[in-house]
Design an enzyme around this catalytic site. Sequence first.
Site, PDB file in Angstrom:
ATOM      1  N   HIS A 200     -56.006  56.912  20.619  1.00  0.00           N
ATOM      2  CA  HIS A 200     -57.010  57.647  19.837  1.00  0.00           C
ATOM      3  C   HIS A 200     -58.441  57.180  20.072  1.00  0.00           C
ATOM      4  O   HIS A 200     -59.371  57.766  19.524  1.00  0.00           O
ATOM      5  CB  HIS A 200     -56.642  57.668  18.351  1.00  0.00           C
ATOM      6  N   CYS A 324     -66.139  45.750   2.121  1.00  0.00           N
ATOM      7  CA  CYS A 324     -66.037  45.376   0.717  1.00  0.00           C
ATOM      8  C   CYS A 324     -64.720  44.650   0.505  1.00  0.00           C
ATOM      9  O   CYS A 324     -63.674  45.276   0.429  1.00  0.00           O
ATOM     10  CB  CYS A 324     -66.047  46.658  -0.101  1.00  0.00           C
TER      11      CYS A 324
HETATM   12  N1  PLP Z   1     -57.988  46.612  18.887  1.00  0.00           N
HETATM   13  C1  PLP Z   1     -59.251  47.021  18.798  1.00  0.00           C
HETATM   14  C2  PLP Z   1     -60.328  46.280  19.535  1.00  0.00           C
HETATM   15  C3  PLP Z   1     -59.580  48.150  18.036  1.00  0.00           C
HETATM   16  O1  PLP Z   1     -60.852  48.552  17.949  1.00  0.00           O
HETATM   17  C4  PLP Z   1     -58.532  48.826  17.354  1.00  0.00           C
HETATM   18  C5  PLP Z   1     -58.840  49.982  16.477  1.00  0.00           C
HETATM   19  O2  PLP Z   1     -59.911  50.067  15.891  1.00  0.00           O
HETATM   20  C6  PLP Z   1     -57.213  48.350  17.495  1.00  0.00           C
HETATM   21  C7  PLP Z   1     -56.985  47.240  18.269  1.00  0.00           C
HETATM   22  C8  PLP Z   1     -56.068  49.021  16.809  1.00  0.00           C
HETATM   23  O3  PLP Z   1     -55.696  50.229  17.449  1.00  0.00           O
HETATM   24  P1  PLP Z   1     -54.802  51.297  16.653  1.00  0.00           P
HETATM   25  O4  PLP Z   1     -55.672  51.935  15.640  1.00  0.00           O
HETATM   26  O5  PLP Z   1     -54.330  52.247  17.705  1.00  0.00           O
HETATM   27  O6  PLP Z   1     -53.669  50.554  16.052  1.00  0.00           O
END
Ligand code: PLP
Length: 393
Positions: A200, A324
Site C-alpha cells: 500500500h 498523542c
Molecule cells: N515499515 C515502515 C518503514 C512503514 O512506514 C510502515 C507503514 O507505515 C510499515 C513498516 C508497516 O507496513 P504495513 O502497514 O504494510 O504493515
Amino acid sequence: MKTVYVDNNATTKVAPEVVGVMLPYFTEFYGNPSSMHFFGGQVQRNVNEAREKAADFLNAEPSEIVFTSCGTESDNAAILGTLDSYPEKRHFITSRVEHPAVGNVSTYLTRKGYRVTELSVNREGQLDLDELKEAITDDTALVSIMHANNETGVIFPIEEVGEIVKARGVPLHTDAVQTAGKIPLNMKKSTIDMLSISGHKLHSPKGIGILYIRKGTKFSPFMMGGHQEKGRRGGTENVPYIIGLGKACELAKAHLQEENTRVKALRDYLEQKILERIPNTLVNGDRVHRLPNTLSVSFEYVEGESILLLLSDLGICASSGSACTSGSLEPSHVLRAMGVPFTAAHGSIRFSLSIYNTKEEMDYIIEHLPPIIQRLRDISPFWKDYLKSQGKA
Ligand code: PLP
C-alpha cells in the site's frame, strides 16, 4: 472541497491499472492456486507471473520472493524467522528510529531475554557506522536496519551497513517499505539478505506485502500452515492482491525516474517556499540522503496536531511527527532520537508526495500554510516568550 493528498508515506492511492488487473480474480479466476484442476493451475501461473514482476522490480530471482499480508508481517517474519534459525545466538541489533513493525519486535525480544542494541542517530538522523562495528559480537544473530525513515525520509547507507555486517558473517534484514518505488533496489548487487516491502506504499492495496529472502539464507517460517510460498509462509495466497502488487511493481519500475525528477522537484519547491515564507522553520533530517518525495518540517512554538487539523479543514492531508500517547503529547521517537529540540519537535509536519501530485497542489499548500502558522503562533505562549527573548514583543 478540494482534496490535496500529501500523506503518501502513510498510504497511497491504488493505481487504476492495478485495480483493473485485480478485479477478474474475485469473480472469474477465483480458483485456489494449490488445486490440481485446470482452474487452479491457471491462477497458479498468474501468481507466478506476478512473482516474476516483483522479482524483476527488485532484480532478484522469483524464488526469492515471498508474498505476505503486509510490511509489518514481513518485518516480523524476517526477524523472528531468523532468530528461530539461530537459537544459540541471543543478540539483535537494530536502530532507534525503526517503524514500530520492527521497534515493537525489539521490545518483545528484550522481554524474552534477548540482548537488543538500538543504534543511535545524529542530529541529521544518520547512523554512526563505528557504533555498528563495535556492537556486533559472535552472539549477534541478526542486524535489522531500515532503508529509509518513514517520518524524515532519511536514507541509511544500507550497502555500507551490509559490508560491515557481512564481514562478521551476520545476516542483514532491511525494512524497505518506504524506499520501494522511490529509489532503485537491486538485490543482485546487494549485501542485503532479507528485505520488506508493503504494497500500500506502492499504489497497490493495503493488506499485501513482500519479504525478499536471498537464496541460501537461513529462515524458519513465521506463519506455519500449508506448503504455500515454498513452505516459507503458510496460508492460501491472496490472489487478487498478489496480482495487483505484481502490476504495481511493474508500474513502480516505470515511474522511478519520475519520482526522482518531477516528484523530487515538487518536494524541493514546497520546501523552498515554506522556508522562504515561514520564519523559525527547520527541515528535519539529512537533506542530501533523503527520499525524493518526503519533507519533514518543524514550525517552532506551535503544535503539529493543530496545524494538521487546520490543514485538514482546507482539504490538505498531511501527517504530524508527534503522537498523542497516554494523554501527553509526546514528540515522535524518531525526532527525539535525532535530538530535535522540544519546541520544534512538537510542531513537526510531514508532507509526502506521489506521482499523482501537481504543482497547483503545492501552490495551494504554500498559499494556506503561512497564515495557519501565524494564527497558531499568535495564540502560543511559547511564541510570545520567544519574541520577548528577541526583544520583539
Ligand atoms: N515499515 C515502515 C518503514 C512503514 O512506514 C510502515 C507503514 O507505515 C510499515 C513498516 C508497516 O507496513 P504495513 O502497514 O504494510 O504493515
